[in-house]
Scaffold this active site. Structure first.
Site, PDB file in Angstrom:
ATOM      1  N   LYS A  16       0.843  -1.204   0.000  1.00 54.63           N
ATOM      2  CA  LYS A  16       0.000   0.000   0.000  1.00 54.63           C
ATOM      3  C   LYS A  16       0.878   1.253   0.000  1.00 54.63           C
ATOM      4  O   LYS A  16       1.662   1.476   0.915  1.00 54.63           O
ATOM      5  CB  LYS A  16      -0.914  -0.006   1.233  1.00 54.63           C
ATOM      6  CG  LYS A  16      -1.723   1.289   1.422  1.00 54.63           C
ATOM      7  CD  LYS A  16      -2.650   1.198   2.642  1.00 54.63           C
ATOM      8  CE  LYS A  16      -3.327   2.538   2.935  1.00 54.63           C
ATOM      9  NZ  LYS A  16      -4.195   2.488   4.133  1.00 54.63           N
TER      10      LYS A  16
ATOM     11  N   ASP B 191      -2.687  10.093   3.778  1.00 55.19           N
ATOM     12  CA  ASP B 191      -4.088   9.691   3.909  1.00 55.19           C
ATOM     13  C   ASP B 191      -4.836  10.698   4.786  1.00 55.19           C
ATOM     14  O   ASP B 191      -4.800  10.626   6.013  1.00 55.19           O
ATOM     15  CB  ASP B 191      -4.177   8.283   4.521  1.00 55.19           C
ATOM     16  CG  ASP B 191      -5.621   7.802   4.632  1.00 55.19           C
ATOM     17  OD1 ASP B 191      -6.512   8.454   4.051  1.00 55.19           O
ATOM     18  OD2 ASP B 191      -5.844   6.756   5.290  1.00 55.19           O
TER      19      ASP B 191
ATOM     20  N   LYS C 124     -10.520  12.569   7.980  1.00 56.43           N
ATOM     21  CA  LYS C 124     -10.108  12.177   9.327  1.00 56.43           C
ATOM     22  C   LYS C 124     -10.094  13.412  10.226  1.00 56.43           C
ATOM     23  O   LYS C 124      -9.831  14.517   9.751  1.00 56.43           O
ATOM     24  CB  LYS C 124      -8.670  11.633   9.296  1.00 56.43           C
ATOM     25  CG  LYS C 124      -8.500  10.249   8.706  1.00 56.43           C
ATOM     26  CD  LYS C 124      -7.034   9.834   8.741  1.00 56.43           C
ATOM     27  CE  LYS C 124      -6.809   8.494   8.066  1.00 56.43           C
ATOM     28  NZ  LYS C 124      -7.482   7.371   8.715  1.00 56.43           N
TER      29      LYS C 124
ATOM     30  N   ASP D  90       1.485   6.201   5.571  1.00 60.28           N
ATOM     31  CA  ASP D  90       0.524   5.295   4.939  1.00 60.28           C
ATOM     32  C   ASP D  90       1.062   4.655   3.652  1.00 60.28           C
ATOM     33  O   ASP D  90       0.350   3.919   2.989  1.00 60.28           O
ATOM     34  CB  ASP D  90      -0.799   6.030   4.683  1.00 60.28           C
ATOM     35  CG  ASP D  90      -2.010   5.128   4.867  1.00 60.28           C
ATOM     36  OD1 ASP D  90      -1.874   4.076   5.512  1.00 60.28           O
ATOM     37  OD2 ASP D  90      -3.088   5.474   4.347  1.00 60.28           O
TER      38      ASP D  90
ATOM     39  N   ASP E  39     -12.231   6.848   3.425  1.00 62.56           N
ATOM     40  CA  ASP E  39     -11.058   6.619   4.271  1.00 62.56           C
ATOM     41  C   ASP E  39     -10.651   5.141   4.289  1.00 62.56           C
ATOM     42  O   ASP E  39      -9.585   4.795   4.778  1.00 62.56           O
ATOM     43  CB  ASP E  39     -11.343   7.120   5.692  1.00 62.56           C
ATOM     44  CG  ASP E  39     -10.084   7.307   6.514  1.00 62.56           C
ATOM     45  OD1 ASP E  39      -8.980   7.272   5.918  1.00 62.56           O
ATOM     46  OD2 ASP E  39     -10.194   7.490   7.743  1.00 62.56           O
TER      47      ASP E  39
ATOM     48  N   ARG F 240      -7.622  -0.611   0.829  1.00 59.09           N
ATOM     49  CA  ARG F 240      -8.102  -1.856   0.214  1.00 59.09           C
ATOM     50  C   ARG F 240      -8.437  -1.655  -1.252  1.00 59.09           C
ATOM     51  O   ARG F 240      -8.418  -2.613  -2.029  1.00 59.09           O
ATOM     52  CB  ARG F 240      -9.277  -2.426   1.029  1.00 59.09           C
ATOM     53  CG  ARG F 240     -10.513  -1.556   1.087  1.00 59.09           C
ATOM     54  CD  ARG F 240     -11.437  -1.917   2.257  1.00 59.09           C
ATOM     55  NE  ARG F 240     -10.912  -1.420   3.540  1.00 59.09           N
ATOM     56  CZ  ARG F 240     -11.469  -1.655   4.725  1.00 59.09           C
ATOM     57  NH1 ARG F 240     -12.568  -2.376   4.813  1.00 59.09           N
ATOM     58  NH2 ARG F 240     -10.922  -1.174   5.823  1.00 59.09           N
TER      59      ARG F 240
HETATM   60  N1  BES Z   1      -4.359   4.407   6.836  1.00 60.60           N
HETATM   61  C1  BES Z   1      -5.491   4.112   7.631  1.00 60.60           C
HETATM   62  C2  BES Z   1      -5.199   3.093   8.726  1.00 60.60           C
HETATM   63  C3  BES Z   1      -4.259   3.532   9.822  1.00 60.60           C
HETATM   64  C4  BES Z   1      -4.765   4.026  11.015  1.00 60.60           C
HETATM   65  C5  BES Z   1      -2.892   3.387   9.687  1.00 60.60           C
HETATM   66  C6  BES Z   1      -3.908   4.397  12.028  1.00 60.60           C
HETATM   67  C7  BES Z   1      -2.030   3.760  10.703  1.00 60.60           C
HETATM   68  C8  BES Z   1      -2.544   4.264  11.875  1.00 60.60           C
HETATM   69  C9  BES Z   1      -6.594   3.542   6.753  1.00 60.60           C
HETATM   70  O1  BES Z   1      -6.635   4.001   5.453  1.00 60.60           O
HETATM   71  C10 BES Z   1      -7.910   3.918   7.360  1.00 60.60           C
HETATM   72  O2  BES Z   1      -8.190   5.057   7.420  1.00 60.60           O
HETATM   73  N2  BES Z   1      -8.666   2.902   7.794  1.00 60.60           N
HETATM   74  C11 BES Z   1      -9.932   3.120   8.386  1.00 60.60           C
HETATM   75  C12 BES Z   1     -10.885   2.104   7.807  1.00 60.60           C
HETATM   76  C13 BES Z   1     -12.320   2.333   8.168  1.00 60.60           C
HETATM   77  C14 BES Z   1     -12.820   3.600   7.541  1.00 60.60           C
HETATM   78  C15 BES Z   1     -13.116   1.138   7.713  1.00 60.60           C
HETATM   79  C16 BES Z   1      -9.787   2.950   9.891  1.00 60.60           C
HETATM   80  O3  BES Z   1      -9.043   2.066  10.317  1.00 60.60           O
HETATM   81  O4  BES Z   1     -10.389   3.726  10.623  1.00 60.60           O
HETATM   82 ZN    ZN Z   2      -4.855   4.636   4.682  1.00 64.42          ZN
HETATM   83 MN    MN Z   3      -7.740   5.804   5.243  1.00 69.96          MN
END
Ligand code: BES
Ligand code: ZN
Ligand code: MN
Length: 510
Positions: free
Chosen positions: A270, A275, A282, A293, A352, A356
């Site tokens: 990835k 992000d 966020k 990220d 967000d 995936r």
């Molecule tokens: N890049 C984030 C995940 C992340 C969170 C990495 C904290 C490192 C530290 C990812 O893209 C994300 O935002 N995931 C969301 C998914 C949700 C919206 C289903 C999450 O984990 O909140």
């Molecule tokens: Zn992310």
């Molecule tokens: Mn994200």
């Protein structure tokens, strides 16, 4: 990068700025000096143990005490690093695992930042010990100083050169261990640097060109797809995530060819260069780490360069979809439907959950080549941190033997990874009313839902594993052992070790 050289010279007369010795806490109080440090202790009249205690060392692992040699050794400073409790390995010899040694050496190396030359009078009686000490020293001798301009005094440069004292400096296995440590840690540092670079300076095109340069230098073939090429080939996940940014997405493909008939390892990483969450923005505190990220892409690219440099007998194809996830008038919207490479449609319920989407493109494309093993690496979910904490990655797979092999490779290389399930019942919540699948699922088990989503895109019959490295790729807390604050380079060492295991036929089929 710092260097390690082996020497059979006496540590007491090494022309270095500091000497490192190991100590361990013994039952009933007090310390013992560990093998490798005997000479130094003798020169100090056998008083290292009592001095370390007097200096207030509590005997915790990685606790460092700096002592003056008062002229007893050529080096003016002695650094005693504690490996923790001495576990008796019989005949009064203390024992310690490789990771204990790696971390303690790394802690000593960090404590010696600002020192140019360091002698290591640590356990180095076996190639495994030589490897652990070399890796720990090199991993600990890291600093990201590119953006230090007027504060260079307050941020001391890492140690430049280590001399590791051993009885057998010309032993083939010892020399190989040191050489491997340089190659692997060089790759770890590359991944750390990329994560640490501020996102303004690392848009997808820049990350792609740095990846291309690193690959070429390691003799790895590179192909970079720009936004036009992505469109033409139908990489709809990567394009959709990237369309909110003024800086267009990329797909990097690396190919290391070891030869016909060798196992084929496909990697997907990835590469979200920042992000923000996109329109599903966020909160600002959650964005603080989001330059990390692209840690998965950094790890697979760096690992591929190390695998090539080591000349491992495994063919590697690495795919890194890169995009910047930003909100804007051109950004994708929650409830948009996009088409992943290969045709599957996804309803984007939350912009967000972008990782995936780009990974799906990469996984489908990687699957076309029918690799023997496919591994994706991603800072994918906050749920990983909830489940396993900041230092342990989750390993999910469609193949139990592969999952076990990855956890074992992590264990032996000193990275923390743990097996996680992919419960089928979580699939129901990803049903979309309009598309083949939604990118959102159940409220609970977010790491597993993300894994299940990715599983849908793996080609028929391909052994696949997914590493969620969200927490471990970035150290938000204080430095520890050989791990600095910021980018950690997590997963590089495990991937190299797994490639070695694959080459050796040590990754059994289920
Ligand atoms: N890049 C984030 C995940 C992340 C969170 C990495 C904290 C490192 C530290 C990812 O893209 C994300 O935002 N995931 C969301 C998914 C949700 C919206 C289903 C999450 O984990 O909140
Ligand atoms: Zn992310
Ligand atoms: Mn994200």
């Amino acid at each position: 990068m710092a260097t390690v050289s082996l020497s059979s010279s006496k540590p007491v007369s090494l022309k270095v700025d500091a000497l490192v010795v190991g100590v361990a806490k013994v039952k009933g109080g007090g310390f013992v000096v560990l093998p490798g440090g005997e000479e130094v202790d003798k020169a100090l009249k056998g008083r290292i143990a009592e001095t370390v205690a007097a200096m207030g060392n509590l005997g915790n692992p990685n606790e460092v005490s700096k002592l003056s040699s008062l002229g007893a050794t050529t080096a003016p400073i002695i650094v005693a690093v504690c490996l923790g409790k001495a576990v008796d390995a019989g005949r009064g010899r203390p024992s310690y695992g490789p990771e204990v040694l790696r971390r303690a050496t790394g802690a000593a190396a960090r404590a010696l930042a600002g020192t140019a030359k360091v002698g290591l009078a640590l356990p180095a009686g076996t190639p495994a010990e030589v490897a652990a000490v070399s890796e720990g020293a090199l991993l600990g001798a890291y600093a990201f100083r590119t953006y230090r301009v007027t504060s260079t005094e307050r941020n001391r440069p890492p140690v430049e050169a280590f001399t590791l004292v051993t009885d057998a400096p010309r032993d083939k296995a010892n020399k190989a261990a040191v050489e491997r440590a340089h190659t692997v840690v060089d790759a770890v540092h590359l991944a750390r640097d990329w994560v640490n670079i501020p996102p303004v300076d690392l848009p997808p095109a820049e990350l792609a060109s740095r990846a291309a340069a690193a690959a070429k230098a390691a003799g790895v073939a590179v192909e970079v797809l720009d936004e036009k090429a992505l469109k033409k080939a139908g990489y709809g996940g990567t394009l959709a995530v990237g369309m909110g940014s003024s800086r267009p997405p990329r797909m990097v493909k690396l190919t290391y060819t070891a030869g016909r008939g060798k196992p084929h390892l496909a990697l997907v990483g990835k590469g979200i260069t920042f992000d923000s969450g996109g329109l599903s923005l966020k909160p600002s505190t959650a964005m603080e780490w989001m330059k990390s990220d692209m840690g998965g892409a950094a790890a697979i690219i760096a690992a591929t360069t190390a695998i090539a440099r080591l000349g491992l007998d495994v063919n590697v194809t690495a795919w890194a979809p890169m995009a910047e996830n930003m909100p804007s008038g051109t950004a994708q919207r929650p409830s948009d439907v996009i088409t992943i490479y290969g045709g599957t449609t996804v309803e984007v319920m939350n912009t967000d959950a972008e990782g995936r989407l780009v990974l799906a493109d990469g996984i489908v494309r990687a699957s076309e080549d029918k690799p023997d093993v496919l591994i994706d690496v991603a800072t994918l979910t906050g749920a990983q941190l909830v489940a396993l904490g900041a230092r342990t990655s989750g390993v999910m797979a469609n193949d139990a033997a592969l999952r076990t092999a990855i956890v074992a490779a992590a264990e032996s290389s000193g990275e923390q990874m743990w097996p996680m399930p992919l419960p089928v019942e979580l699939r129901t919540a990803m049903e979309s009313t309009v598309a083949d699948i939604s990118n959102m699922g159940d409220r609970y088990g977010g790491m597993l839902t993300a894994g299940l989503f990715l599983k849908e895109f793996v080609g028929e019959g391909i052994r696949w594993a997914h590493l969620d490295i969200a927490g471990p790729s970035f150290n938000d807390a204080a430095p520890h052992g050989y791990t600095p604050k910021g980018g950690t380079g997590h997963a590089v060492r495990t991937l190299v070790r797994l490639a070695e295991d694959l080459a050796a036929g040590d990754v059994p089929e289920a």
